[in-house]
Every structure is written in C-alpha cells, then in structure tokens.
Design a protein around this motif. Structure first.
Motif, mmCIF file in Angstrom:
data_model
loop_
_atom_site.group_PDB
_atom_site.id
_atom_site.type_symbol
_atom_site.label_atom_id
_atom_site.label_comp_id
_atom_site.label_asym_id
_atom_site.label_seq_id
_atom_site.Cartn_x
_atom_site.Cartn_y
_atom_site.Cartn_z
ATOM 1 N N LEU A 1 45.099 32.044 46.048
ATOM 2 C CA LEU A 1 43.840 32.657 46.475
ATOM 3 C C LEU A 1 43.958 34.174 46.535
ATOM 4 O O LEU A 1 43.027 34.899 46.151
ATOM 5 N N ALA A 2 45.102 34.659 47.001
ATOM 6 C CA ALA A 2 45.306 36.104 47.081
ATOM 7 C C ALA A 2 45.479 36.715 45.692
ATOM 8 O O ALA A 2 44.975 37.813 45.426
ATOM 9 N N VAL A 3 46.187 36.024 44.813
ATOM 10 C CA VAL A 3 46.381 36.534 43.461
ATOM 11 C C VAL A 3 45.045 36.577 42.716
ATOM 12 O O VAL A 3 44.744 37.543 41.997
ATOM 13 N N LEU A 4 44.229 35.547 42.888
ATOM 14 C CA LEU A 4 42.913 35.544 42.243
ATOM 15 C C LEU A 4 42.075 36.731 42.691
ATOM 16 O O LEU A 4 41.415 37.401 41.883
ATOM 17 N N TRP A 5 42.074 37.015 43.995
ATOM 18 C CA TRP A 5 41.280 38.137 44.506
ATOM 19 C C TRP A 5 41.839 39.467 44.014
ATOM 20 O O TRP A 5 41.087 40.391 43.675
ATOM 21 N N GLU A 6 43.149 39.556 43.951
ATOM 22 C CA GLU A 6 43.784 40.777 43.450
ATOM 23 C C GLU A 6 43.401 41.047 41.994
ATOM 24 O O GLU A 6 43.131 42.193 41.615
ATOM 25 N N LEU A 7 43.366 39.973 41.183
ATOM 26 C CA LEU A 7 43.062 40.129 39.758
ATOM 27 C C LEU A 7 41.567 40.208 39.478
ATOM 28 O O LEU A 7 41.155 40.739 38.440
ATOM 29 N N VAL B 1 32.684 26.463 37.868
ATOM 30 C CA VAL B 1 33.967 25.784 38.035
ATOM 31 C C VAL B 1 34.867 26.023 36.820
ATOM 32 O O VAL B 1 36.074 26.275 36.961
ATOM 33 N N GLU B 2 34.308 25.970 35.636
ATOM 34 C CA GLU B 2 35.122 26.215 34.449
ATOM 35 C C GLU B 2 35.584 27.670 34.387
ATOM 36 O O GLU B 2 36.689 27.960 33.913
ATOM 37 N N GLU B 3 34.773 28.594 34.879
ATOM 38 C CA GLU B 3 35.222 29.981 34.953
ATOM 39 C C GLU B 3 36.360 30.136 35.955
ATOM 40 O O GLU B 3 37.346 30.850 35.703
ATOM 41 N N LEU B 4 36.259 29.442 37.088
ATOM 42 C CA LEU B 4 37.356 29.464 38.064
ATOM 43 C C LEU B 4 38.640 28.925 37.438
ATOM 44 O O LEU B 4 39.733 29.465 37.654
ATOM 45 N N HIS B 5 38.509 27.856 36.683
ATOM 46 C CA HIS B 5 39.679 27.275 36.027
ATOM 47 C C HIS B 5 40.339 28.284 35.080
ATOM 48 O O HIS B 5 41.563 28.452 35.085
ATOM 49 N N GLU B 6 39.543 28.968 34.288
ATOM 50 C CA GLU B 6 40.083 29.972 33.371
ATOM 51 C C GLU B 6 40.753 31.105 34.142
ATOM 52 O O GLU B 6 41.809 31.617 33.741
ATOM 53 N N MET B 7 40.161 31.509 35.253
ATOM 54 C CA MET B 7 40.758 32.550 36.082
ATOM 55 C C MET B 7 42.105 32.089 36.642
ATOM 56 O O MET B 7 43.056 32.884 36.737
ATOM 57 N N CYS B 8 42.187 30.818 36.994
ATOM 58 C CA CYS B 8 43.439 30.276 37.526
ATOM 59 C C CYS B 8 44.535 30.293 36.470
ATOM 60 O O CYS B 8 45.697 30.620 36.758
ATOM 61 N N LEU B 9 44.202 29.923 35.246
ATOM 62 C CA LEU B 9 45.200 29.947 34.181
ATOM 63 C C LEU B 9 45.670 31.376 33.916
ATOM 64 O O LEU B 9 46.868 31.612 33.680
ATOM 65 N N ARG B 10 44.753 32.325 33.961
ATOM 66 C CA ARG B 10 45.161 33.722 33.797
ATOM 67 C C ARG B 10 46.046 34.175 34.957
ATOM 68 O O ARG B 10 46.971 34.981 34.770
ATOM 69 N N ALA B 11 45.773 33.642 36.141
ATOM 70 C CA ALA B 11 46.609 33.982 37.300
ATOM 71 C C ALA B 11 48.027 33.453 37.116
ATOM 72 O O ALA B 11 49.010 34.125 37.472
ATOM 73 N N VAL B 12 48.170 32.248 36.568
ATOM 74 C CA VAL B 12 49.502 31.711 36.304
ATOM 75 C C VAL B 12 50.241 32.606 35.317
ATOM 76 O O VAL B 12 51.420 32.935 35.505
ATOM 77 N N GLU B 13 49.557 33.007 34.252
ATOM 78 C CA GLU B 13 50.180 33.901 33.272
ATOM 79 C C GLU B 13 50.645 35.195 33.939
ATOM 80 O O GLU B 13 51.749 35.686 33.662
ATOM 81 N N HIS B 14 49.832 35.731 34.837
ATOM 82 C CA HIS B 14 50.207 36.959 35.541
ATOM 83 C C HIS B 14 51.432 36.739 36.416
ATOM 84 O O HIS B 14 52.379 37.548 36.395
#
Length: 381
Positions: free
Chosen positions: A268-274, A57-70
C-alpha cells in the motif's frame, strides 16, 4: 448502489451447504445473531457502476504489477520483512514470471466516486466459493432473469487451461490446521475448476508433504513427485518453515513466490509512493502516519482485521491480535460507507489479469473481521 431486502429461500441452509458452503456455521464465531451467509438482504448495482469498477480494478492490478517490478529492481525486500536469504529467490520468481491464478482486492465504495483500495489479498484469498458459486445460484433461484458481476468460475477454468505447468499431476494443498473447513472447501473448489480445465490433480494436506533429501524433491504420502502445487498456505509461513529454503527452489507453487510482494500490506505504501494522489488509493506510509490526522495502522502480515489501530481526532480504536512483529503500514482512514447501519466492503476478484466478479461482506464495525456476513448482489436492469 443500494441495499435491498428479500425473503430467504426455504431450506436455504441445506441449499448452500450442497453448493460447497458447508463451513458457513463454523466460519462464524458462536453467539452472533446474524448468519455468515445472509440472503435476507442484497446489494444492487447498475451496469455502469460495475463496468466502472471493472476498469478501476484492472488498473489497480496493473499498478500492482508495476510495483512488484519496482521493488525487485530497487531491491526493497526489507520493506516487506522478507528474510534476506529469500530475496534473490523472490526476484527470480518475478523474472521468470512464475504463473499466477487469482487474487481479491478489498475496496471501499459507496456508489459515488472512485473505489478506494483497502488491501490486496493476493496469495491466499478466501470467500471464493460464496462469491463464485453460491451467490450465482441464489441469483438463479431468486432473480432468474437477473444479472451479476460474476464470471469467476469460467475464468478460473480458462486460466488453468492457459497455464504451462510441469508434467505430472498438480497437487492441491490445504492445511489440517483449519478447523472450520473453509480452506479445505476452497481448495477443493479450485481443484474442481482445474479438473474441468483438463488437469490431472491430487489433493494433499500441507502437513503430509515430504522432502526427499536423496533426490532433492517434494513428494506426497504415496511418494508421488510434487512438480506443481496450488497451496492455500501463506508464503510467509512457508518461508519460516524448516523446509522453506527448499520450497523456494523446488516445484512450481501457485500462488508464486513473487506474490509475497502483493499479499504484504507494505504494498500500500509503495503504491502511494509510485502513484501519489491516485483516485483509487489512500495515502500510506511505512515510516509512520506523517501528516495524516486520521489513519489506520495495519500489520504488514495481519489477517482477519486483527492487531489494527484506528486513530482519528475523536479517539483511538484497536482490535486484538498477535500480529505486527514485522512492522506496520500507516494508511489514511476513511470509514466504510453505511447502508442501513451496515458497512460493506467490496471484494473484487482478479483471475489472471482480468476483473472477474464481486463478493460483499458487511458488518456494523469499522473493521471487517470474522464477525462479518457475506451478502449476495445483482445488477439492475
């Protein structure tokens, strides 16, 4: 991970109502044979499972923050159906790192392999009272020596203490449009945790917030200036409001404006793309299902499982609803696991940047909606 049975406590209804779950009847559609809060069953996890889920879950959270930056860096706001006039304000909110408190990941998990992200409720998540308070007291009554993945209450208090908010009281805003009382009780609980952290707070209905045109500021019914406010009111509603342009520029709102990029299913699509092929993600696309043979079409701004369409080789299922005007994301479909005829979805809570607890809702259907029941959990010795 397993599902066990038990005997509900005497007067359990009065007990949970006294603990804040006063809305358990109203939040459930009439005519269902099963109550919303069902303590006749519960789920059991090993400590190893819980620790692994925390890490994921914490890894997902970090991925989400990186997605916002993107998204902000690439200017992909149109993918999220955000009004063009608000793009710059969303970017500024992120660049300022406007403060945030909590969110809830909804996960598919069966006790084997990686949990799969279904969606992220990052702006206005509910089921907080039952996750944080009610199931904890259930554990104390039924398994007094037991353990639970649940540090939500303590972490909320710590988070409020850590925030640097503008001077004056922090307002806690609910909407009068909520007929069940769930949102009002959720806001009241969060307000209580803020007060325990030492904040001066004021309750207010969103409908009672006024705009002082002369002084360019929001005020409550007693003309107190609103400098900071927690609101259980979606940003997409605020942006479409007559005062949306003022809201994005005045007052500190929690959750912040940049959370529009996390509470939207385009994420969800941005996360999969990244992160293509990541074990905690299901393939997801904005331009159609592509090569997916089984998928679920989710409206970008849908709620409570409405307006969804599941397509599999066996056929198509749809849920009623009026969402979808902004568009859809197409996510690979994996049916929720079945435990004794019920399908649980795990709601993993994030407080700030830390995994903090778990709430479980289950239903017999393929989509978790407002007919689902909340069941408690414990960690085995």
């Amino acid at each position: 991970m397993r599902r066990e049975h038990g005997t509900p406590r005497n007067d359990w209804e009065k007990t949970i109502e006294s603990q804040g779950l006063a809305y358990h009847r109203a939040a459930h559609p009439a005519g269902l044979s099963r109550p919303y809060w069902d303590e006749s069953v519960h789920y059991v996890f090993s400590m190893d499972e819980v620790e692994e889920l925390e890490t994921q879950v914490e890894e997902l959270h970090e991925m989400c923050l990186r997605a916002v930056e993107h998204v902000v860096s690439a200017g992909r706001f149109a993918d999220f159906a955000i009004p063009e006039w608000a793009w710059e304000e969303v970017a500024r909110s992120w660049e300022r790192r406007d403060p945030y408190v909590y969110g809830r990941f909804d996960l598919r998990y069966d006790g084997t392999g990686a949990a799969k992200l279904l969606e992220y409720n990052a702006d206005t998540p509910t089921s907080l009272v039952e996750s944080s308070v009610v199931q904890w007291f259930w554990l104390q009554d039924v398994f007094p020596d037991g353990d639970q993945w649940n540090s939500v209450h303590e972490r909320l208090i710590d988070r409020w203490r850590a925030l640097r908010l503008p001077s004056g009281p922090t307002h806690f805003a609910f909407t009068n449009a909520d007929e069940t009382g769930e949102e009002a009780m959720t806001v009241a609980y969060l307000q209580e945790t803020a007060e325990q952290a030492g904040l001066h707070t004021v309750a207010v209905a969103m409908e009672d917030i006024g705009w002082d045109e002369l002084n360019r500021r929001f005020v409550d019914v007693e003309e107190r200036v609103i400098r900071s406010a927690f609101k259980l009111y979606p940003w997409e509603w605020m942006l479409s409001d007559d005062f949306g342009r003022q809201a994005v520029r005045h007052a500190t709102w929690i959750e912040p404006l940049w959370k529009t990029l996390l509470s939207n299913k385009a994420l969800l699509a941005v996360l999969w793309e990244l992160n293509p092929g990541h074990p905690n993600l299901l393939p997801a696309y904005l331009d159609g299902p592509r090569d997916l043979t089984s998928y679920i079409a989710k409206p970008l701004l849908g709620r409570e499982g409405a307006s969804m369409r599941i397509v599999t080789p066996e056929g198509t299922q749809e849920t009623p609803g009026a969402y979808g005007r902004e568009g859809y994301v197409f996510q690979g479909f994996e049916a929720l696991p079945v435990f004794e005829g019920q399908r649980p979805v795990l709601g993993a809570w994030m407080i700030a940047d830390e995994a903090a607890g778990l709430g479980i809702r289950e239903t017999t259907g393929l989509i978790t909606d407002d007919t689902s029941s909340f069941v408690p959990h414990r960690i085995a010795d």
